[in-house]
Design an enzyme around this catalytic site. Structure first.
Site: not given
Ligand code: F3S
Length: 291
Positions: A13, A41, A74, A126, A195, A225
């Protein structure tokens, strides 16, 4: 005819890419620097940065005095920033702006006399960091925890509560909590802080899993995630496997499959996704040949 669908949103991301690029550029500069906690990770990325001279340390006390230190996407608690500043460390802050916003929401909520309620995995870095911007955080992993917490003291339903979510939580965990809070509590402020990158990745995974007979999710086992992606796919697809690398795929996995899907967590490097895609293509072809 066999199909293999790769999610466009698979892999790094924006926040993770930004943190890794920052670390790479410091490594290229040759200036002494350490990383506070695993930058993402993913052991491959951590090892590659270590080979470029960026050692990972676990606590501010291990940061050499006056050294540069990268804070990962994080984020960190207020106490960690203070400890680093006290050591004269030069902070290179790669906290994702989405996470920074949550730090501001919870600390301002407390300043205004409100009780921050963080919905997320309590021991995830986080979430630990977000809680570290509050004096009295309440951290709940989901609606069951919320139910227990509310019934622990009837007065809690009347408290001014400010709800935020871990950025990578699922819509289901969050919405179940919001629904309950709105129904039972008298003074709630809700900030949906999952997000956009997470929203996109999860809805695309659900869409692909909905039409696939087999779904592969790639990501580190410690990645929250990635775990959520696997759960989402399992709700839509009968056969789901979560792997870290291409060599974990079993050749029998694609037997009888017509449509296969592939997605990956936010900390999975593009190179690994490419390898898995290539292996899946070969194995699907091999399975087709056998039938
Ligand atoms: Fe990535 Fe930031 Fe969302 S690290 S998962 S874009 S909060």
């Amino acid at each position: 005819m066999r199909e293999l669908h790769l999610a466009k949103s698979a892999g790094f991301c924006y926040g993770v890419r930004r943190a890794v690029e920052l670390a790479e550029s410091v490594a290229a500069s040759g200036a002494p620097c350490v990383l506070l906690g695993h930058i993402i990770h993913n052991q491959n990325v951590v090892d590659r940065l270590a080979s470029l001279g960026l050692r990972t340390v676990e606590s501010p006390e291990e940061v050499p005095e006056g050294c540069q230190v990268v804070i990962r996407s994080h984020g960190e608690s207020r106490a960690v920033y203070e400890a680093l500043q006290a050591r004269g460390a030069n902070i290179l802050d790669a906290t994702c702006p989405n996470v920074k916003r949550i730090h501001q929401i919870v600390s301002q909520a407390e300043e205004h006399g409100r009780q921050p309620v963080i919905v997320g995995t309590p021991d995830h870095p986080e979430v630990v960091a977000i809680a570290g911007w509050c004096r009295r955080p309440v951290v709940l992993s989901g609606v069951e925890d919320l139910t227990k917490w509310l019934s622990g003291d009837p007065k809690r339903r009347e408290l001014p509560l400010t709800f935020v979510s871990q950025t990578t939580s699922t819509q289901k965990i969050w919405e179940d909590c919001v629904k309950k809070a709105k129904k039972e509590c008298t003074n709630v402020k809700i900030f949906d802080t999952i997000c956009n990158a997470t929203h996109e990745r999860q809805s695309e995974a659900a869409e692909i899993a909905g039409k696939a007979d087999v779904m592969v999710v790639v990501g580190d086992r410690k990645s929250a995630n990635t775990k959520h992606l696997t759960e989402i796919c399992l709700r839509r697809c009968p056969r789901v496997v979560q792997i870290e690398r291409a060599d974990e795929l079993s050749p029998d996995f694609f037997n009888g499959c017509t449509v296969a899907g592939l997605t990956a967590g936010a900390s999975t490097p593009a190179g690994i996704i490419k390898e898995v895609y290539a292996t899946m293509s070969e194995e699907i072809k091999a399975a087709e040949g056998k039938e």
